[in-house]
Motif scaffolding. Structure first.
Motif, PDB file in Angstrom:
ATOM      1  N   TYR A   1       4.102   4.766   4.740  1.00 46.40           N
ATOM      2  CA  TYR A   1       3.093   3.924   4.082  1.00 46.40           C
ATOM      3  C   TYR A   1       2.197   3.335   5.151  1.00 46.40           C
ATOM      4  CZ  TYR A   1       1.109   0.501   0.833  1.00 46.40           C
ATOM      5  OH  TYR A   1       0.267  -0.233   0.039  1.00 46.40           O
TER       6      TYR A   1
ATOM      7  N   SER B   1       5.904  -8.920   0.183  1.00 46.00           N
ATOM      8  CA  SER B   1       5.493  -7.732  -0.550  1.00 46.00           C
ATOM      9  C   SER B   1       4.009  -7.482  -0.352  1.00 46.00           C
ATOM     10  CB  SER B   1       5.797  -7.907  -2.037  1.00 46.00           C
ATOM     11  OG  SER B   1       5.052  -8.984  -2.560  1.00 46.00           O
TER      12      SER B   1
ATOM     13  N   ILE C   1       6.376  -2.749  -2.511  1.00 50.13           N
ATOM     14  CA  ILE C   1       5.033  -2.224  -2.746  1.00 50.13           C
ATOM     15  C   ILE C   1       4.820  -2.126  -4.252  1.00 50.13           C
ATOM     16  CG2 ILE C   1       3.450  -0.303  -2.321  1.00 50.13           C
ATOM     17  CD1 ILE C   1       5.199   0.419   0.115  1.00 50.13           C
TER      18      ILE C   1
ATOM     19  N   GLY D   1      -0.198  -2.657  -2.692  1.00 51.54           N
ATOM     20  CA  GLY D   1      -0.725  -1.304  -2.716  1.00 51.54           C
ATOM     21  C   GLY D   1      -2.042  -1.126  -2.007  1.00 51.54           C
TER      22      GLY D   1
END
Length: 358
Positions: A284, A268, A299, A271
């Motif tokens: 992204y 993961s 995210i 951000g």
């Protein structure tokens, strides 16, 4: 009147009422109960039609007949995926009445139909039965596909009612210039895929949840070096502070076998990247300019899926484990997020891992 006379009168009156009720009950019981229904359904409704021709016949030897057949949800034109609802009025023969009729007591033959509701009227001599036909298939054939202009990388086609999405693929000469991509729009911008001079055409088809139309091809456009450079410089980025879904762009729901189990998902991220979009959808982008491709990514503790071109996917997606997962199609900040422990907008339950419960 003396009290004993009042009591005598009351007793006589009660006795008369009981005899009257018993007489009525006895009269009702002289009719024979109809305990089961058997009907044959014949539908001529097809996707793309504007007629509602449905025939219903009672089984041979039945003690009732079909009085009326009405299609309740005829909106003036049928599209792929519509489920016609048919209200059938049955009348019992003399000396018969309809008993309590539920799903287990209704047998439907011919074209596939499903019991929905039933009710009795007119002292149980009339039965109103509602059934639902299977979802219509077909009507997904595109008539034309063309480039927006001779110098544009935007592929266009006519939208079709009943299509959940469109699958489109770019070709350079006779060779594919990328994988099949999906969009809910009636156009697709290939500027990211046209990286070399050559003659390009695209292939497109309409797709619903359970059927697909035929592929059709566009005309070719000739792309030179100058056009390639123009395409590179004309990409439209979203504002860096926008969230997914702010300007639409539903992505692939084709069910490609992208890995989707907790053991093989990528790590993961928190951000540190940026959500961006163009006319084809959202992706992204990491700080270095790269972006996730053909994978799942968590995210800020939310799971997203990205297609072979790096665009965020939505809708039903099949994992490598053979299970189906749903990424939200609804516009807003939650678009693209994999749903868990809930009911999807189309009525299916998903578990804590996001897998559809059959």
């Amino acid at each position: 009147m003396k009290s004993w006379k009042k009591r005598l009168f009351a007793a006589v009156y009660a006795g008369m009422m009981m005899m009257w009720a018993a007489g009525n009950a006895f009269a009702a019981e002289t009719r024979i109960e109809i305990k089961q229904i058997a009907l044959t359904i014949s539908s001529n409704i097809e996707a793309g039609d504007d007629t509602s021709d449905v025939g219903v016949t009672a089984a041979s030897g039945a003690n009732y007949w079909v009085e009326d057949v009405v299609v309740k949800n005829d909106a003036g034109g049928w599209v792929n995926g519509d489920k016609p609802q048919v209200e059938i009025t049955l009348e019992a023969f003399t000396d018969y009445y309809f008993g309590s009729i539920g799903k287990s007591k209704v047998k439907l033959y011919g074209d596939k139909a499903t019991y929905m509701t039933s009710s009795r009227k007119n002292d149980k001599s009339t039965l109103i039965l509602t059934v639902q036909l299977n979802a219509l298939k077909g009507g997904l054939e595109l008539e034309s596909a063309a480039w927006e202009s001779e110098s544009s990388p935007v592929a266009t086609w006519d939208a079709i009612a009943g299509a959940q999405k469109y699958e489109v693929r770019l070709f350079r000469g006779e060779q594919a210039a990328g994988s099949v991509v999906s969009t809910s729009k009636d156009y697709y911008d290939f500027r990211k895929n046209i990286t070399k001079p050559g003659d390009y055409f695209f292939r497109v088809r309409a797709v619903s949840n359970d059927s697909k139309g035929e592929w059709i091809d566009s005309d070719s456009i000739s792309v030179d070096e100058d056009m390639v450079e123009d395409f590179k410089g004309s990409k439209i980025d979203a504002e860096e502070d926008e969230e997914p879904g702010a300007s639409g762009g539903s992505r692939d729901t084709s069910g490609s076998n992208i890995s989707n189990t907790s053991d093989n998902r990528p790590s993961s991220v928190s951000g540190q990247g940026t959500w961006k979009s163009d006319s084809n959808g959202w992706w992204y982008e990491y700080p270095g300019g790269s972006y996730p491709v053909s994978q799942w990514l968590q995210i800020n503790n939310l799971w997203y899926c990205f297609d072979g071109s790096g665009y965020m996917r939505t809708g039903w997606i099949m994992g490598s484990d053979g299970k189906w997962y749903y990424c939200d199609t609804r516009e807003g900040a939650g678009q693209g997020v994999m749903l868990t422990n809930t009911i999807t907008p189309d009525g299916y339950q998903v578990d804590a891992n996001g897998a559809r419960i059959q």
